[in-house]
Scaffold this active site. Structure first.
Site, mmCIF file in Angstrom:
data_model
loop_
_atom_site.group_PDB
_atom_site.id
_atom_site.type_symbol
_atom_site.label_atom_id
_atom_site.label_comp_id
_atom_site.label_asym_id
_atom_site.label_seq_id
_atom_site.Cartn_x
_atom_site.Cartn_y
_atom_site.Cartn_z
ATOM 1 N N HIS A 21 1.694 4.608 -2.672
ATOM 2 C CA HIS A 21 1.775 6.055 -2.395
ATOM 3 C C HIS A 21 3.143 6.602 -2.835
ATOM 4 O O HIS A 21 3.241 7.660 -3.454
ATOM 5 C CB HIS A 21 1.601 6.318 -0.893
ATOM 6 C CG HIS A 21 0.176 6.261 -0.413
ATOM 7 N ND1 HIS A 21 -0.822 7.031 -0.959
ATOM 8 C CD2 HIS A 21 -0.412 5.553 0.594
ATOM 9 C CE1 HIS A 21 -1.974 6.803 -0.310
ATOM 10 N NE2 HIS A 21 -1.747 5.892 0.631
ATOM 11 N N HIS A 63 0.838 -1.207 0.000
ATOM 12 C CA HIS A 63 0.000 0.000 0.000
ATOM 13 C C HIS A 63 0.875 1.260 0.000
ATOM 14 O O HIS A 63 0.713 2.153 -0.843
ATOM 15 C CB HIS A 63 -0.902 -0.047 1.244
ATOM 16 C CG HIS A 63 -1.830 1.119 1.389
ATOM 17 N ND1 HIS A 63 -3.147 1.076 1.012
ATOM 18 C CD2 HIS A 63 -1.626 2.360 1.884
ATOM 19 C CE1 HIS A 63 -3.723 2.250 1.263
ATOM 20 N NE2 HIS A 63 -2.813 3.045 1.794
ATOM 21 N N GLU A 64 1.818 1.322 0.934
ATOM 22 C CA GLU A 64 2.667 2.520 1.030
ATOM 23 C C GLU A 64 3.593 2.629 -0.180
ATOM 24 O O GLU A 64 3.930 3.739 -0.610
ATOM 25 C CB GLU A 64 3.475 2.515 2.336
ATOM 26 C CG GLU A 64 2.634 2.437 3.626
ATOM 27 C CD GLU A 64 1.519 3.461 3.716
ATOM 28 O OE1 GLU A 64 1.638 4.537 3.100
ATOM 29 O OE2 GLU A 64 0.506 3.176 4.402
#
Lengths: 497, 497
Positions: A267, A263-264
């Site tokens: 980003h 997920h990160e």
């Protein structure tokens, strides 16, 4: 553009870059506070952060900025320059419309609210938090009235996070999710299928750290422009030059850190794909929260929770964890649905949205004055029951679980679901353009997908508004269709519905 | 103080705190750059640091600041308030006297000078660095002329680091060191004594890291207000709330990291002893470089290189390194003199000063125009020969070894020796007040010494000028007597002179 206008635009851009550098410095200070700073450093750090934010607020609302914006709006600028002026105009007007003492009061009340919320949560005592929450709602309504006295206050607050997505669109999307996901989750609950759980066991932090580093290597995370550290809550922080990710480890659930890191990574990949030469201006900055979340969710869900990814990664995971999961078992484990989970940040890909939707409905009613603060626990518990068939036994596990309201962040929650919806839309467009993306993923070749995202989304920075960007990237208006198709197909197959 | 004056002083202090917070933020950004930042982050970090430093310069030289200073100098302030005004007056006048474009030019030329110096050093090619060095000297002379056209330019530059210690005093002290240390070092060279070297061997970074952490524990470093990390060059960075130290490891010399960590611990202890309530004002900030260096050298030399400390620490060192040094052997190893060492940062407690003195003499002559840049290598090598009896075979190992001149830091070197001299004076005063400090050290009780330093030095921040602080702390004017007595006694005994 005439020479005088050019020179004015240059001076304006210098001011814009100053504001951006102050904010970037503040972000680094916050990263340090969460990842590196010894606890004793808090008092000085708070003061440093206040100074940085006060100065950038002053630069943003200064007379020179107002005069530049007036002059440049009347000038003959190119499209990129007009986009920069548009973004600063929006920020300037919003900042200038709110009196400094209200800004300061909100900041003080939120800093005081955090320990109150923490203690209330620990003591499972909503009443102890209620007066603070009431005061915060009052202040945020006041704030909204300054920004736009004619508008629905919740709409104003939502626009702090999503300036270009109108609330009606957002609300329609969330309603469609609720209408289709509630029955889908019910069907899953009624299903006899038991998905595999091959990673049960206990795994120490070091083992998990080596695993998630390996996964970041596989995904192509550029270590010369990033870092991986641990933090109480996973987050990403940085610029196109240096975008850092964090994770945490749960001893009995290695998929938690694995999913968080992917997920990160999503980003960070967005941040790192912003144009270097536009650093410090809106053209070098990411679009709003739903777009950022679309990038993290795309990598987390459409890549990290795909069968193709598990065909690639299962041997690596087994090697580190000492397990013997087949790719299919890994895929199943990554996609188990837990309707009786009460905690948003631990929710699966489907029930997550019900957690978001109930928060959205409650905060919208609170800001509208249609719901009393004292009735929040009951409203929360009823909706949990209606949407997921469970009722929290405590408020600590219910309406006190999230920090957002104590932060004064009303209007933030919806962006999480809007991001997932956009992730599905973008992934569908990438598949349409690139053909079989899964086949590339299976081979460990993430370049085509990452390059497509960079080309269609990242490199534009804030050149386009959010709806324009969605249209530009996917050829369609923002829509929940792709997400719903994806969810129903994937989970229909997994749970034999 | 009248109400109007009170309110003016309050506003002034708010401005002062803003400047301080900007600088603290900048220091954290620099710490991160040296310790944590991935290399790709450099372009953005440079811009962030420029913005912070430009803004603090603007706040310092702003009309409001000038008006506040004028008004407050005429106001009825208490002693502490007068001290704050005195410090800001000095900083304001200096900053305001130098035109912004000269400041910017110096900053540009020094950023360009760093890679030129690095390449010249790597290629052992002084001529490649000479034009840049000439340009920097020119610019620094120009800078000095703006600050005080009537003064000796080197004196002006020295005052950037030591505003209150006059250059004559400093020069007299350095001359006395030279006069007494050159013969002392010659006697040591002629001595037959061979001090013990019980730590020869190879030790990996991890072993050394555990050892130096243990030593910091022993010294009482408060981990809740600090950190230990590695960096290419050891340094300390922080505030009274959070003072971090760094070190590096040499595989074949564990005493290098040990000494560096105790040195940086001394800097950190000063920082951590500044009054918390005065954070952000000169009363909460450390006095100048020589005072800071006195704190690091006191812990490094008077504690860390003492027999008492080695009686305490030898078992710990042996345990980690797997050695079997007696306390006396450890003490000897920590105090070996290496006159043929060419590198300042690797020098021992005595020859260190000869490295400093030769740099001081050369830079003073360069700034005065009495020495041509092209004659620097010869001047350097002659002095090395005269003071230490060795001549570097290359300029890389000679006049190109230090970064300071490429940084434009002329006038900085003397503060290293001045700090050691003050360390000895302070340690002598502590012994006079506390009795047998060594006995406490031997027991691992560092509280009396640390508390004495806090009481006599740290808690005052910049309340006193440097000479006042020395007088206040020791009851005497600044003097080299204690250092020379200490050096002659200690090394006379060790080398049987």
């Amino acid at each position: 553009m005439a020479t005088e206008q050019q020179s004015r635009y240059g001076d304006f851009l210098d001011r814009v870059r100053r504001i951006s550098n102050l904010r970037s410095a503040g972000m680094l200070l916050s990263w340090d506070q969460q990842v590196m700073m010894p606890e004793g450093g808090t008092p000085a750090r708070s003061k440093q952060l206040s100074t940085l934010s006060a100065l950038s607020h002053e630069l943003l609302t200064a007379d020179e900025m107002a005069a530049d914006l007036d002059a440049l709006e009347a000038a003959d600028l190119d499209a990129d320059q007009r986009a920069v002026v548009r973004e600063l105009r929006r920020e300037h007007d919003r900042a200038a419309s709110v009196p400094a003492d209200l800004v300061e009061e909100i900041s003080e009340v939120t800093s005081e609210a955090l320990p109150v919320w923490q203690e209330s949560k620990e003591a499972d005592d909503f009443d102890a938090f209620a007066p603070t929450l009431e005061r915060l709602i009052e202040l945020k309504r006041e704030y909204a009235a300054h920004v736009d006295p004619a508008a629905d206050p919740y709409e104003v607050l939502f626009a702090d996070y999503e300036p270009y997505l109108d609330l009606d669109t957002a609300e329609r999307v969330l309603e469609r999710l609720r209408e289709r996901l509630v029955p889908l989750i019910e069907e899953i609950q009624a299903s006899d299928v038991e998905l595999a759980a091959p990673f049960e066991g206990r795994y120490d932090d070091e083992t998990q750290m080596v695993l998630v580093r390996d996964v970041l290597d596989t995904l192509g995370y550029p270590w010369e422009r990033g870092r991986l550290d641990t933090a109480p809550h996973p987050f990403m922080s940085g610029t196109q030059f240096d975008a850092r990710v964090t994770t945490r480890f749960k001893e009995d659930d290695p998929l938690d850190a694995l999913t968080a890191v992917i997920h990160e990574f999503g980003h960070a990949t967005y941040q790192l794909g912003l144009p270097a030469e536009a650093y410090g201006t809106p053209l070098g900055q990411s679009r709003d929260l739903s777009v950022h979340e679309s990038q993290s969710r795309l990598w987390e869900n459409h890549v990290g929770r795909s069968r193709a990814f598990w065909e690639l990664i299962a041997p690596t995971v087994n090697e580190h964890l000492g397990t013997a999961a087949t790719p299919e078992e890994g895929y199943e484990a990554a996609n188990r649905i837990y309707p009786d989970n009460l905690v948003r940040v631990e929710a699966d890909e489907l029930t997550y949205h019900m957690h978001v939707i109930l928060r959205f409905e409650i905060e919208r009613d609170l800001i509208a004055g249609d719901l009393d603060v004292r009735d929040v626990p009951e409203a929360w518990n009823e909706r949990m029951d209606a949407y997921l068939g469970v009722r929290p036994e405590t408020d600590a596990a219910g309406c006190l679980q999230d920090i957002h309201w104590a932060h004064g962040s009303f209007g933030y929650f919806p962006t999480y679901s809007l991001g997932s919806v956009l992730a599905a839309q973008l992934y569908a467009a990438a598949e349409r353009d690139l053909g079989d993306v899964d086949a590339r993923v299976r081979e460990g070749d993430f370049d085509p997908l990452r390059d497509w995202l960079r080309e269609r989304v990242h490199r534009h920075g804030q050149r386009y508004t959010t709806p324009e960007l969605v249209e530009e990237a996917t050829g369609e208006a923002y829509t929940a269709d792709h997400f719903l198709d994806y969810a129903e197909t994937k989970y229909g197959e997994l749970y034999d519905l």
